[in-house]
Enzyme design. Sequence first.
Site, mmCIF file in Angstrom:
data_model
loop_
_atom_site.group_PDB
_atom_site.id
_atom_site.type_symbol
_atom_site.label_atom_id
_atom_site.label_comp_id
_atom_site.label_asym_id
_atom_site.label_seq_id
_atom_site.Cartn_x
_atom_site.Cartn_y
_atom_site.Cartn_z
ATOM 1 N N HIS A 60 3.665 -5.099 3.707
ATOM 2 C CA HIS A 60 3.655 -5.615 5.074
ATOM 3 C C HIS A 60 3.246 -7.080 5.070
ATOM 4 C CE1 HIS A 60 4.045 -1.676 6.969
ATOM 5 N NE2 HIS A 60 3.165 -1.229 6.087
ATOM 6 N N HIS A 65 0.843 -1.205 0.000
ATOM 7 C CA HIS A 65 0.000 0.000 0.000
ATOM 8 C C HIS A 65 0.867 1.239 0.000
ATOM 9 C CE1 HIS A 65 -0.246 0.894 4.619
ATOM 10 N NE2 HIS A 65 0.887 0.334 4.325
ATOM 11 N N HIS A 119 4.926 0.174 -0.616
ATOM 12 C CA HIS A 119 5.701 -0.645 0.312
ATOM 13 C C HIS A 119 4.761 -1.723 0.828
ATOM 14 C CE1 HIS A 119 3.649 1.992 3.154
ATOM 15 N NE2 HIS A 119 3.908 1.104 4.094
ATOM 16 N N ASP A 131 -4.656 -10.805 -0.176
ATOM 17 C CA ASP A 131 -3.329 -11.426 -0.148
ATOM 18 C C ASP A 131 -2.587 -11.182 -1.452
ATOM 19 O OD1 ASP A 131 -1.229 -12.856 1.025
ATOM 20 O OD2 ASP A 131 -1.904 -14.743 0.140
ATOM 21 N N HIS A 132 -1.357 -10.704 -1.328
ATOM 22 C CA HIS A 132 -0.489 -10.367 -2.454
ATOM 23 C C HIS A 132 -1.151 -9.357 -3.386
ATOM 24 C CE1 HIS A 132 1.672 -13.854 -0.902
ATOM 25 N NE2 HIS A 132 2.733 -13.306 -1.465
ATOM 26 N N GLU A 157 -0.027 -4.688 11.506
ATOM 27 C CA GLU A 157 0.750 -4.248 10.349
ATOM 28 C C GLU A 157 2.215 -4.667 10.521
ATOM 29 O OE1 GLU A 157 0.328 -0.257 8.057
ATOM 30 O OE2 GLU A 157 1.865 0.046 9.593
ATOM 31 N N CYS A 177 5.984 5.700 4.274
ATOM 32 C CA CYS A 177 4.713 5.116 3.796
ATOM 33 C C CYS A 177 4.152 5.863 2.591
ATOM 34 C CB CYS A 177 3.690 5.087 4.923
ATOM 35 S SG CYS A 177 4.188 4.017 6.290
#
Length: 147
Positions: free
Chosen positions: A41, A14, A39, A79-80, A126, A33
């Site tokens: 997590h 995100h 970037h 996811d991903h 996070e 961020c």
Amino acid sequence: MIQLTRKEHFNAAHQLWNPTWSAEKNKEVFGKCANPNMHGHNFELLVTLVGTPHPDTGFLMDLKNLSQIIRERVLDVVDHSNLNLDVPFMSGKMASTENLAMGIWDQLADVLKGPNYRLYSIQLFETERNFVTYFGPDNPGINLHYS
């Protein structure tokens, strides 16, 4: 009352960026961020139900069913993924962990409501040190409005 929690994991990228601000202000407020290349997590998701175990099974809810619901409604979507671009329930929202937790709640609350249980909270980590807990929109508590 008893609480039952299922822990899941997903990876997502995100960017925190307010398009009405200058690049300088975004960098000042959001730091790393605000990276234009995004970037990522390794998120940990805890979904907690509350209620009374069913007398026939001793279960609040069958954990296989809970896991499948979380997978279908949330993990298969996030996811991903890029939270800013790929996740429909995040469209038009700042991709903060707070907003993501509320969006996950919205994906689950209607199906995680049975005769003996209901969705109680979403905890979203996070990082191992930074996490949020959301108890839903109907939880009485602090009601702040920003102008």
